[in-house]
Design a protein around this motif. Structure first.
Motif, PDB file in Angstrom:
ATOM      1  N   ASP A 184      41.628 -33.832 -87.123  1.00 57.32           N
ATOM      2  CA  ASP A 184      41.835 -34.879 -88.415  1.00 57.32           C
ATOM      3  C   ASP A 184      40.305 -34.277 -89.689  1.00 57.32           C
ATOM      4  O   ASP A 184      39.093 -33.692 -88.598  1.00 57.32           O
ATOM      5  CB  ASP A 184      41.385 -35.940 -88.059  1.00 57.32           C
ATOM      6  CG  ASP A 184      42.277 -36.764 -89.446  1.00 57.32           C
ATOM      7  OD1 ASP A 184      41.670 -36.253 -90.635  1.00 57.32           O
ATOM      8  OD2 ASP A 184      42.729 -38.153 -88.702  1.00 57.32           O
TER       9      ASP A 184
ATOM     10  N   TYR B 144      52.537 -30.202 -85.147  1.00 58.53           N
ATOM     11  CA  TYR B 144      51.562 -30.325 -83.767  1.00 58.53           C
ATOM     12  C   TYR B 144      52.505 -30.916 -82.675  1.00 58.53           C
ATOM     13  O   TYR B 144      52.041 -29.977 -81.724  1.00 58.53           O
ATOM     14  CB  TYR B 144      51.086 -32.261 -84.426  1.00 58.53           C
ATOM     15  CG  TYR B 144      49.122 -31.174 -84.867  1.00 58.53           C
ATOM     16  CD1 TYR B 144      48.459 -30.618 -84.516  1.00 58.53           C
ATOM     17  CD2 TYR B 144      49.704 -31.587 -85.953  1.00 58.53           C
ATOM     18  CE1 TYR B 144      47.462 -30.288 -85.459  1.00 58.53           C
ATOM     19  CE2 TYR B 144      48.346 -31.729 -86.962  1.00 58.53           C
ATOM     20  CZ  TYR B 144      47.272 -30.931 -86.853  1.00 58.53           C
ATOM     21  OH  TYR B 144      45.702 -30.055 -87.571  1.00 58.53           O
TER      22      TYR B 144
ATOM     23  N   ARG C 284      48.268 -45.748 -88.828  1.00 56.80           N
ATOM     24  CA  ARG C 284      49.048 -46.288 -87.844  1.00 56.80           C
ATOM     25  C   ARG C 284      48.422 -46.394 -86.544  1.00 56.80           C
ATOM     26  O   ARG C 284      48.315 -46.869 -85.347  1.00 56.80           O
ATOM     27  CB  ARG C 284      50.158 -45.663 -88.106  1.00 56.80           C
ATOM     28  CG  ARG C 284      51.543 -45.604 -87.027  1.00 56.80           C
ATOM     29  CD  ARG C 284      52.100 -46.570 -86.661  1.00 56.80           C
ATOM     30  NE  ARG C 284      53.066 -46.571 -85.418  1.00 56.80           N
ATOM     31  CZ  ARG C 284      53.458 -47.700 -84.972  1.00 56.80           C
ATOM     32  NH1 ARG C 284      53.246 -48.872 -84.948  1.00 56.80           N
ATOM     33  NH2 ARG C 284      54.452 -47.748 -83.919  1.00 56.80           N
TER      34      ARG C 284
HETATM   35  N1  LIG Z   1      56.657 -45.911 -86.159  1.00 56.51           N
HETATM   36  C1  LIG Z   1      56.197 -46.419 -86.736  1.00 56.51           C
HETATM   37  O1  LIG Z   1      56.759 -47.974 -86.782  1.00 56.51           O
HETATM   38  C2  LIG Z   1      55.057 -46.409 -87.795  1.00 56.51           C
HETATM   39  C3  LIG Z   1      54.529 -47.556 -88.912  1.00 56.51           C
HETATM   40  C4  LIG Z   1      53.959 -47.201 -89.718  1.00 56.51           C
HETATM   41  C5  LIG Z   1      53.651 -45.455 -89.922  1.00 56.51           C
HETATM   42  N2  LIG Z   1      54.193 -44.363 -89.116  1.00 56.51           N
HETATM   43  C6  LIG Z   1      54.045 -43.249 -89.152  1.00 56.51           C
HETATM   44  O2  LIG Z   1      53.047 -43.090 -89.285  1.00 56.51           O
HETATM   45  C7  LIG Z   1      52.311 -41.704 -90.157  1.00 56.51           C
HETATM   46  C8  LIG Z   1      51.408 -42.029 -90.197  1.00 56.51           C
HETATM   47  O3  LIG Z   1      51.568 -42.467 -91.346  1.00 56.51           O
HETATM   48  P1  LIG Z   1      49.937 -43.429 -92.115  1.00 56.51           P
HETATM   49  O4  LIG Z   1      49.991 -44.499 -93.065  1.00 56.51           O
HETATM   50  O5  LIG Z   1      48.830 -43.555 -90.481  1.00 56.51           O
HETATM   51  O6  LIG Z   1      49.070 -42.430 -92.082  1.00 56.51           O
HETATM   52  P2  LIG Z   1      47.336 -42.174 -92.931  1.00 56.51           P
HETATM   53  O7  LIG Z   1      47.721 -41.006 -93.841  1.00 56.51           O
HETATM   54  O8  LIG Z   1      46.929 -43.297 -92.697  1.00 56.51           O
HETATM   55  O9  LIG Z   1      47.150 -40.969 -91.119  1.00 56.51           O
HETATM   56  C9  LIG Z   1      47.686 -39.838 -91.464  1.00 56.51           C
HETATM   57  C10 LIG Z   1      46.582 -38.445 -91.005  1.00 56.51           C
HETATM   58  O10 LIG Z   1      46.993 -37.837 -91.117  1.00 56.51           O
HETATM   59  C11 LIG Z   1      45.189 -36.648 -91.239  1.00 56.51           C
HETATM   60  N3  LIG Z   1      45.780 -35.276 -91.328  1.00 56.51           N
HETATM   61  C12 LIG Z   1      45.893 -34.910 -92.124  1.00 56.51           C
HETATM   62  N4  LIG Z   1      46.196 -33.785 -92.944  1.00 56.51           N
HETATM   63  C13 LIG Z   1      45.853 -33.437 -91.282  1.00 56.51           C
HETATM   64  C14 LIG Z   1      45.513 -32.408 -90.583  1.00 56.51           C
HETATM   65  N5  LIG Z   1      45.647 -31.015 -91.290  1.00 56.51           N
HETATM   66  N6  LIG Z   1      45.130 -32.091 -89.291  1.00 56.51           N
HETATM   67  C15 LIG Z   1      45.682 -33.336 -88.675  1.00 56.51           C
HETATM   68  N7  LIG Z   1      45.086 -34.782 -89.278  1.00 56.51           N
HETATM   69  C16 LIG Z   1      45.882 -34.339 -90.482  1.00 56.51           C
HETATM   70  C17 LIG Z   1      44.880 -37.492 -92.087  1.00 56.51           C
HETATM   71  O11 LIG Z   1      43.672 -37.198 -92.250  1.00 56.51           O
HETATM   72  C18 LIG Z   1      45.014 -39.095 -91.654  1.00 56.51           C
HETATM   73  O12 LIG Z   1      43.636 -39.450 -91.196  1.00 56.51           O
HETATM   74  C19 LIG Z   1      53.364 -41.102 -90.937  1.00 56.51           C
HETATM   75  O13 LIG Z   1      54.874 -39.865 -90.771  1.00 56.51           O
HETATM   76  C20 LIG Z   1      54.300 -43.182 -90.630  1.00 56.51           C
HETATM   77  O14 LIG Z   1      55.775 -42.053 -91.000  1.00 56.51           O
HETATM   78  C21 LIG Z   1      55.144 -44.693 -88.516  1.00 56.51           C
END
Ligand SMILES: NC(=O)c1ccc[n+]([C@@H]2O[C@H](COP(=O)([O-])OP(=O)(O)OC[C@H]3O[C@@H](n4cnc5c(N)ncnc54)[C@H](O)[C@@H]3O)[C@@H](O)[C@H]2O)c1
Length: 400
Positions: A35, A83, A12
């Motif tokens: 990350d 965070y 995202r």
């Molecule tokens: N606002 C919106 O409309 C919208 C839309 C989609 C997703 N989201 C939100 O975005 C968030 C992420 O979703 P995503 O699909 O991108 O997930 P994702 O799994 O693609 O991304 C998460 C990232 O966090 C990293 N990560 C894991 N543990 C970590 C740590 N301890 N420290 C730092 N980084 C760490 C992962 O390696 C990964 O790169 C979700 O919480 C979701 O609710 C919001």
């Protein structure tokens, strides 16, 4: 140049930075990332960031060494608060994914951290700032319905399988679909009604369609993926059949949406559908429904707002706003332009974030909006679990 530090460079946030932030501000660079999956995160970097982005093991190290102008949190849900609490120690503008917290402990810790901080946040609530929602609010302010007495919010999610066949199925991380999905809707509904939600009664249905025993009448084994399933030829959720039927969802091999590892109502799982009755601080009332097994053309998301003088209703999928005057023989329909990410809301969030960094504007989705929405979602979750009305904690209050 804007130097950005990112905690959690996932799908995202990388898409927001690479496509939406950069559209508003071409001269933005990712200079630091925290990350643990460096390889995965690197694969999401835009060409222009590949040389500059350095990986760090902590926010503190990143802020000290990369000297970012702003921070962004894009981890999965359960890490947003830890965070953001760290980010609150710096006075840097923050882009924070939703939900901003997944428990009362996290939400109150976040509120405390920001009460003692000058950090300004843009919470990632694209619906509130989408042009169609803003226009609806403008009509309400101009008296289109008189005092707004009632709001009906609907969300028939045509891509709901992602909450059962992808990482969102992990209840320990999401804490269910009020926090995951309704956090947007409770937020924009409060914005439209000009009032916070103070009391909620909610219900939820679990494990009737997705997860064990599921629509197929049996729980499928944990760990099952379509490529290893004997039922793939007949299952409506196999990649082949999703493609054939145009029913949406990933067309790659995926975990079984009927698997027992989707969770259980007792241990916690995402709901097939859930509903909430809402009481607003200003005396108005509302109803909200979200349904996750909808497909194809059944997708609907929007609200109907009414008062003595009129009714407004809009739907982001049709991109239309209808205005009915109750006491004059006129009704009209306004059509918005389409084809924008999150109905134009992502672009607006991006404008706000870049504007905040440049000192040009304030956030329209400050941290309080994210926290208040979490308090509402937690009340809805508790109500669905207990069968009782639940009072919603209010930002800035200390409940007894
Ligand atoms: N606002 C919106 O409309 C919208 C839309 C989609 C997703 N989201 C939100 O975005 C968030 C992420 O979703 P995503 O699909 O991108 O997930 P994702 O799994 O693609 O991304 C998460 C990232 O966090 C990293 N990560 C894991 N543990 C970590 C740590 N301890 N420290 C730092 N980084 C760490 C992962 O390696 C990964 O790169 C979700 O919480 C979701 O609710 C919001």
């Amino acid at each position: 140049m804007i130097r950005l530090g990112v905690m959690g460079f996932g799908g995202r946030i990388s898409s927001m930075i690479n496509h939406v932030f950069r559209e508003v501000e071409p001269d933005i660079r990712v200079v630091g990332i925290v990350d643990p999956d460096e390889e995965g995160a690197r694969s999401r970097l835009a060409e222009c960031d590949k040389a500059d982005a350095v990986f760090y093991t902590s926010t503190d190290e990143m802020v000290r060494q990369a000297k970012p102008d702003a921070l962004a949190v894009g981890t999965r849900c359960n890490l947003h608060t830890p965070y953001a609490v760290e980010a609150a120690r710096y006075d840097l503008p923050l882009f924070l994914e939703k939900p901003v917290a997944t428990s009362m402990e996290q939400a109150t810790a976040l509120e405390d951290a920001f009460a003692a901080s000058r950090c300004q946040a843009v919470v990632s609530f694209p619906l509130r700032v989408s042009p169609l929602c803003v226009l609806t609010r403008q009509y309400i302010d101009e008296g289109a319905v008189g005092p707004a007495e009632h709001i009906l919010g609907v969300n028939y999610v045509p891509y709901g399988t992602c909450y059962f066949d992808g990482h969102y199925r992990n209840f320990a991380v999401t804490q269910g679909l009020f926090l995951q999905k309704a956090t947007h809707d409770f937020d924009y509904m409060s914005y439209l009604m000009g009032s916070t939600i103070i009391r909620v009664a909610a219900t939820a249905q679990y494990g009737r369609v997705f997860g064990a025993p599921g629509a197929r009448g049996k729980g499928m084994p944990a760990g099952l993926v379509c490529s290893q399933c004997d039922d793939a030829l007949v299952c409506l959720e196999s990649p082949e059949n999703r493609k054939r039927n145009g029913s949406g969802g990933t067309d790659q091999d995926h975990p079984c949406v009927f698997g027992v590892d989707c969770g259980s109502p007792e241990a916690g799982m995402n709901e097939d559908a859930s509903n909430a009755l809402l009481q607003f601080a200003n005396g108005a009332a509302g109803v909200y429904t979200q349904v996750f097994y909808s497909r194809r053309d059944s997708g609907t998301r929007g609200s109907t707002i009414s008062g003595y003088h009129g009714t407004l209703s809009f739907d982001w999928y049709t991109n239309e706003l209808k205005r009915v005057r109750h006491h004059a023989p006129f009704s009209d329909t306004i059509r918005a332009g389409g084809g924008m990410s999150h109905f134009g809301g992502d672009h607006e969030l991006s404008q706000d974030f870049i504007g905040l960094i440049r000192g040009r504007c304030k956030s329209r989705t400050p941290i309080e909006t994210g926290i208040q929405s979490v308090y509402t979602c937690l009340a809805a979750k508790e109500s669905a679990e207990t069968g009782r009305f639940v009072d919603v904690r209010q930002v800035g209050s200390t409940p007894v």
